[in-house]
Design a protein around this motif. Structure first.
Motif, PDB file in Angstrom:
ATOM      1  N   SER A  33      -2.876  52.556 -68.346  1.00  0.00           N
ATOM      2  CA  SER A  33      -3.230  52.212 -66.961  1.00  0.00           C
ATOM      3  C   SER A  33      -2.522  53.087 -65.936  1.00  0.00           C
ATOM      4  O   SER A  33      -2.792  52.980 -64.743  1.00  0.00           O
ATOM      5  CB  SER A  33      -2.897  50.735 -66.705  1.00  0.00           C
ATOM      6  OG  SER A  33      -3.617  49.898 -67.584  1.00  0.00           O
ATOM      7  N   THR A  77      -8.801  45.469 -73.695  1.00  0.00           N
ATOM      8  CA  THR A  77      -9.943  45.501 -72.785  1.00  0.00           C
ATOM      9  C   THR A  77      -9.725  46.652 -71.819  1.00  0.00           C
ATOM     10  O   THR A  77      -8.643  46.784 -71.237  1.00  0.00           O
ATOM     11  CB  THR A  77     -10.078  44.184 -71.995  1.00  0.00           C
ATOM     12  OG1 THR A  77     -10.288  43.115 -72.917  1.00  0.00           O
ATOM     13  CG2 THR A  77     -11.240  44.243 -71.015  1.00  0.00           C
ATOM     14  N   GLU A  88     -11.149  48.477 -68.346  1.00  0.00           N
ATOM     15  CA  GLU A  88     -11.933  48.155 -67.161  1.00  0.00           C
ATOM     16  C   GLU A  88     -11.749  49.255 -66.125  1.00  0.00           C
ATOM     17  O   GLU A  88     -10.657  49.803 -65.970  1.00  0.00           O
ATOM     18  CB  GLU A  88     -11.478  46.817 -66.572  1.00  0.00           C
ATOM     19  CG  GLU A  88     -12.300  46.354 -65.402  1.00  0.00           C
ATOM     20  CD  GLU A  88     -12.015  44.915 -65.000  1.00  0.00           C
ATOM     21  OE1 GLU A  88     -12.644  44.464 -64.036  1.00  0.00           O
ATOM     22  OE2 GLU A  88     -11.170  44.249 -65.643  1.00  0.00           O
ATOM     23  N   HIS A 122     -14.155  51.730 -62.822  1.00  0.00           N
ATOM     24  CA  HIS A 122     -15.404  52.179 -62.215  1.00  0.00           C
ATOM     25  C   HIS A 122     -15.649  53.623 -62.647  1.00  0.00           C
ATOM     26  O   HIS A 122     -14.762  54.475 -62.492  1.00  0.00           O
ATOM     27  CB  HIS A 122     -15.344  52.075 -60.693  1.00  0.00           C
ATOM     28  CG  HIS A 122     -15.287  50.660 -60.223  1.00  0.00           C
ATOM     29  ND1 HIS A 122     -14.103  49.961 -60.152  1.00  0.00           N
ATOM     30  CD2 HIS A 122     -16.268  49.809 -59.851  1.00  0.00           C
ATOM     31  CE1 HIS A 122     -14.354  48.737 -59.725  1.00  0.00           C
ATOM     32  NE2 HIS A 122     -15.663  48.611 -59.538  1.00  0.00           N
ATOM     33  N   HIS A 170     -19.228  49.496 -62.519  1.00  0.00           N
ATOM     34  CA  HIS A 170     -18.082  48.777 -63.062  1.00  0.00           C
ATOM     35  C   HIS A 170     -18.302  48.593 -64.560  1.00  0.00           C
ATOM     36  O   HIS A 170     -19.350  48.115 -64.983  1.00  0.00           O
ATOM     37  CB  HIS A 170     -17.942  47.431 -62.355  1.00  0.00           C
ATOM     38  CG  HIS A 170     -16.731  46.669 -62.752  1.00  0.00           C
ATOM     39  ND1 HIS A 170     -16.803  45.422 -63.296  1.00  0.00           N
ATOM     40  CD2 HIS A 170     -15.412  46.984 -62.684  1.00  0.00           C
ATOM     41  CE1 HIS A 170     -15.578  44.989 -63.548  1.00  0.00           C
ATOM     42  NE2 HIS A 170     -14.722  45.914 -63.189  1.00  0.00           N
ATOM     43  N   VAL A 185     -16.610  47.113 -68.208  1.00  0.00           N
ATOM     44  CA  VAL A 185     -15.613  46.301 -68.915  1.00  0.00           C
ATOM     45  C   VAL A 185     -16.022  46.315 -70.377  1.00  0.00           C
ATOM     46  O   VAL A 185     -17.110  45.851 -70.728  1.00  0.00           O
ATOM     47  CB  VAL A 185     -15.566  44.847 -68.399  1.00  0.00           C
ATOM     48  CG1 VAL A 185     -14.524  44.048 -69.172  1.00  0.00           C
ATOM     49  CG2 VAL A 185     -15.287  44.806 -66.908  1.00  0.00           C
ATOM     50  N   TYR A 198     -20.915  50.318 -73.879  1.00  0.00           N
ATOM     51  CA  TYR A 198     -20.145  51.159 -72.952  1.00  0.00           C
ATOM     52  C   TYR A 198     -21.089  52.054 -72.149  1.00  0.00           C
ATOM     53  O   TYR A 198     -21.033  52.092 -70.918  1.00  0.00           O
ATOM     54  CB  TYR A 198     -19.168  51.974 -73.807  1.00  0.00           C
ATOM     55  CG  TYR A 198     -18.286  52.977 -73.125  1.00  0.00           C
ATOM     56  CD1 TYR A 198     -17.147  52.582 -72.451  1.00  0.00           C
ATOM     57  CD2 TYR A 198     -18.554  54.343 -73.235  1.00  0.00           C
ATOM     58  CE1 TYR A 198     -16.283  53.535 -71.883  1.00  0.00           C
ATOM     59  CE2 TYR A 198     -17.708  55.285 -72.679  1.00  0.00           C
ATOM     60  CZ  TYR A 198     -16.586  54.881 -71.995  1.00  0.00           C
ATOM     61  OH  TYR A 198     -15.735  55.797 -71.442  1.00  0.00           O
ATOM     62  N   GLN A 255     -23.345  50.152 -69.663  1.00  0.00           N
ATOM     63  CA  GLN A 255     -22.634  49.780 -68.438  1.00  0.00           C
ATOM     64  C   GLN A 255     -22.434  50.985 -67.517  1.00  0.00           C
ATOM     65  O   GLN A 255     -22.575  50.859 -66.300  1.00  0.00           O
ATOM     66  CB  GLN A 255     -21.285  49.138 -68.781  1.00  0.00           C
ATOM     67  CG  GLN A 255     -21.416  47.775 -69.431  1.00  0.00           C
ATOM     68  CD  GLN A 255     -20.060  47.159 -69.670  1.00  0.00           C
ATOM     69  OE1 GLN A 255     -19.276  47.013 -68.737  1.00  0.00           O
ATOM     70  NE2 GLN A 255     -19.786  46.797 -70.917  1.00  0.00           N
TER      71      GLN A 255
END
Length: 131
Positions: A20, A84, A86, A88, A95, A97, A124, A127
């Motif tokens: 992250s 998980t 997540e 943009h 978006h 997830v 994936y 989305q």
């Protein structure tokens, strides 16, 4: 003194935070110098530099990437990191997830020697495409 469970939970938390962070080298630092990852039976990505390059690719696709640890289990030198992702998508702005996991073989320093990563690539992509 930290328990084995404390050490495992710290490893899981720190790995998710590294993903992250937006810093490819932070992700690569969790791998042994000659460690490797294979994602969805793709080609092996070997060595810290290659792992950092792979992470940089995810950051380019998802500038606001966040990875959360959903569950971590360890038995001997083998561990499973369930996650998980997540964020943009940079191009479509959609978006995304998606969940997945990594199966790790660890060395004595708890560095990843070998990782097999899995996620639903079709979901994936759907989305990302906004379908």
């Amino acid at each position: 003194m930290a328990t084995a469970q404390d050490i495992l939970q710290k490893l899981a938390r720190d790995y998710a935070l590294a993903w992250s962070s937006g810093e490819p080298e932070a992700v690569a630092s969790f791998y042994a110098p000659d460690g490797e990852i294979v994602i969805n039976r793709g080609d092996p990505i070997k060595g810290r530099a290659a792992v950092a390059e792979m992470a940089a690719g995810f950051y380019a696709e998802f500038p606001d990437l966040e990875v959360r640890c959903d569950l971590m289990r360890k038995g001997g030198s083998h561990a499973v990191f369930i996650w998980t992702l997540e964020g943009h998508h940079a191009e479509t702005k959609n978006h995304v997830v998606v969940g997945g996991w990594e199966e790790w073989d660890l060395n004595d320093e708890l560095q990843v020697v070998s990782s097999k990563g899995w996620f639903d690539a079709d979901d994936y992509q759907r989305q990302i495409d906004g379908a």
